[in-house]
Enzyme design. Structure first.
Site, short mmCIF file in Angstrom:
data_model
loop_
_atom_site.label_atom_id
_atom_site.label_comp_id
_atom_site.label_asym_id
_atom_site.label_seq_id
_atom_site.Cartn_x
_atom_site.Cartn_y
_atom_site.Cartn_z
N ARG A 47 0.85 -1.20 0.00
CA ARG A 47 0.00 0.00 0.00
C ARG A 47 0.88 1.24 0.00
NH1 ARG A 47 2.39 2.14 3.60
NH2 ARG A 47 0.79 3.74 3.62
N GLY A 48 0.23 2.39 -0.13
CA GLY A 48 0.98 3.63 -0.33
C GLY A 48 1.05 3.86 -1.83
N ALA A 49 0.75 5.09 -2.23
CA ALA A 49 0.55 5.35 -3.67
C ALA A 49 1.70 4.88 -4.57
CB ALA A 49 0.24 6.83 -3.85
N ARG A 90 -7.78 -0.47 -6.61
CA ARG A 90 -7.95 0.69 -5.73
C ARG A 90 -8.07 1.94 -6.61
NH1 ARG A 90 -4.39 1.14 -0.53
NH2 ARG A 90 -6.32 2.20 0.12
N GLN A 196 -2.13 2.58 9.93
CA GLN A 196 -0.83 2.65 9.22
C GLN A 196 0.20 3.45 10.02
OE1 GLN A 196 -3.81 3.02 7.81
NE2 GLN A 196 -3.84 2.43 5.67
N ASP A 237 -2.00 10.74 -2.29
CA ASP A 237 -2.41 9.66 -3.20
C ASP A 237 -2.76 10.19 -4.58
OD1 ASP A 237 -3.01 8.60 -0.32
OD2 ASP A 237 -2.78 6.88 -1.67
N ASN A 247 -5.37 12.38 0.37
CA ASN A 247 -4.46 11.55 1.17
C ASN A 247 -5.32 10.80 2.20
OD1 ASN A 247 -1.69 10.74 1.70
ND2 ASN A 247 -1.91 11.75 3.68
N LYS A 248 -4.68 9.97 2.97
CA LYS A 248 -5.38 9.11 3.93
C LYS A 248 -6.41 9.89 4.74
CE LYS A 248 -5.17 5.61 4.38
NZ LYS A 248 -6.19 4.76 3.69
O1 MRU Z 1 -4.60 3.17 2.14
P1 MRU Z 1 -3.12 3.38 2.03
O2 MRU Z 1 -2.35 2.86 3.19
O3 MRU Z 1 -2.58 2.90 0.69
O4 MRU Z 1 -2.98 4.95 2.04
C1 MRU Z 1 -1.71 5.51 1.90
C2 MRU Z 1 -1.68 6.96 2.12
O5 MRU Z 1 -2.68 7.63 2.20
C3 MRU Z 1 -0.33 7.58 2.12
O6 MRU Z 1 -0.28 8.65 3.00
C4 MRU Z 1 -0.08 8.06 0.69
O7 MRU Z 1 -0.21 7.00 -0.22
C5 MRU Z 1 1.23 8.62 0.50
S1 MRU Z 1 2.40 7.34 0.47
C6 MRU Z 1 3.87 7.87 -0.06
#
Ligand code: MRU
Length: 344
Positions: A47-49, A90, A196, A237, A247-248
């Protein structure tokens, strides 16, 4: 400083560090089948963009090298179907679609035979990993220059090396500042519902020897009010053309608080997270996830059975709350409509 590869290519298949098992277990999942990888992305094992995009690129490379297709058009058809499966995993992180598009450019070209295309797909996916490493390092350098010494950073979710090929985005700034000898410490929001911040950010910073303090999401206001935060730094994201940033979930609240307490709110993300085709945050698709992620914590029910739940995975912070957007190219300042289009 100890870092584990978030993704790796081994025996012609992607392997991902299964982040659902952290911080208890460091365990790699081999994704030889496309469905295994798609499930891993959907379930946030990876996970993470940026990492989601890289996982998709490696998955497409796997399809290309293990295919029994006898012609290039046949292989291109298989890759297109695989891209369709991955693209459904996603919706919010634009890096996924950026990575698929970059791999698609390969199979849209002419190749002598499927094997040649397969080898090129692997080389391209690995090159994307290298580029991401370089981009993260560059973001770290640009961002670290903005931090005072000492500096207390508050971050939300995980935008560390676990979310990228290496270093991270928001946390690359912290890592580079630390390497430069700045006295940097981090407040890590736990980041409900999937934690996270608690499971990943707290873990990777602790492993790296960076001073980190875990707080519940609802404690951010209190530490800011006490004057204990010098900068808020998050990842992204998807960043729309006007600078609005998805973002999250919870990031928007932190950005509003930062404005109230006059603390700079920085977004750190690679170019591949900027979506110039999306005009504003209103047009960013926001993923909604299963209700049990809110009603349960790590499998334990914490709410009445059958309760109605709302579980958006992301929110959008309006550009006006963002002091700077830091990419590998440098520091973009408002108005973002101009600065994001004009590359440094
Ligand atoms: O749902 P996730 O864990 O994939 O969400 C990730 C985030 O929101 C991060 O903050 C975002 O992707 C930046 S990661 C470099």
């Amino acid at each position: 400083m100890r870092r584990y590869p978030t993704l790796r290519w081994s025996d012609d298949a992607p392997e991902i560090l299964d982040q659902t098992l952290l911080p208890h277990e460091v365990c790699y999942l081999r994704c030889a089948e496309l469905d295994t990888l798609a499930e891993a992305i959907r379930m946030l094992r990876v996970r993470g963009a940026p990492a989601i995009g890289l996982a998709a690129a490696l998955g497409l490379a796997r399809v290309a090298v293990q295919s029994a297709a006898v012609s290039v058009p046949e292989l291109a058809g298989e890759l297109e179907r695989a891209a369709g499966v991955l693209g459904e995993t996603r919706p919010t992180a634009v890096n996924l679609f950026w990575a698929i598009q970059r791999m698609r450019a390969l199979w849209s070209r002419e190749w002598g035979d499927p094997q040649e295309l397969g080898r090129a797909a692997v080389a391209e996916a690995l090159e994307m990993m290298e580029e991401d490493r370089r981009a993260c390092r560059a973001m770290g350098m640009h961002g670290a220059a903005l931090l005072p010494d000492p500096c207390r950073v508050l971050t939300h979710c995980n935008a560390g090396y676990l979310a990228t090929a290496d270093y991270g985005t928001a946390l690359a700034v912290v890592y580079v500042a630390h390497e430069q000898g700045k006295r940097v410490s981090v407040w890590a929001d736990e980041t409900r519902p999937l934690l996270q911040g608690a499971r990943l950010t707290a873990w990777e910073l602790q492993e790296a020897g960076i001073p980190v303090t875990l707080i519940c999401d609802n404690m951010a206001a209190s530490v800011m009010a006490k004057g204990e935060v010098d900068a808020v730094i998050t990842g992204a994201d998807r960043i729309a053309a006007n600078g609005d940033t998805a973002n999250k979930i919870g990031t928007l609240g932190v950005a509003v608080l930062a404005r109230h307490f006059d603390i700079p709110f920085y977004v750190v993300a690679p170019r591949s997270t900027i979506d110039l085709a999306t005009a504003s945050g209103r047009d960013i698709p926001i993923e909604e996830r299963a209700s049990h992620e809110v009603s349960h914590v790590r499998g334990v029910q914490v709410a009445p059975a059958g309760i109605r739940v709302f579980n958006p995975a992301f929110d959008v912070t309006p550009a006006e709350l963002v002091a700077a957007i830091i990419t590998e190219e440098g520091v973009h300042r408002p108005p973002y409509g101009d600065s994001l289009v004009r590359r440094h």
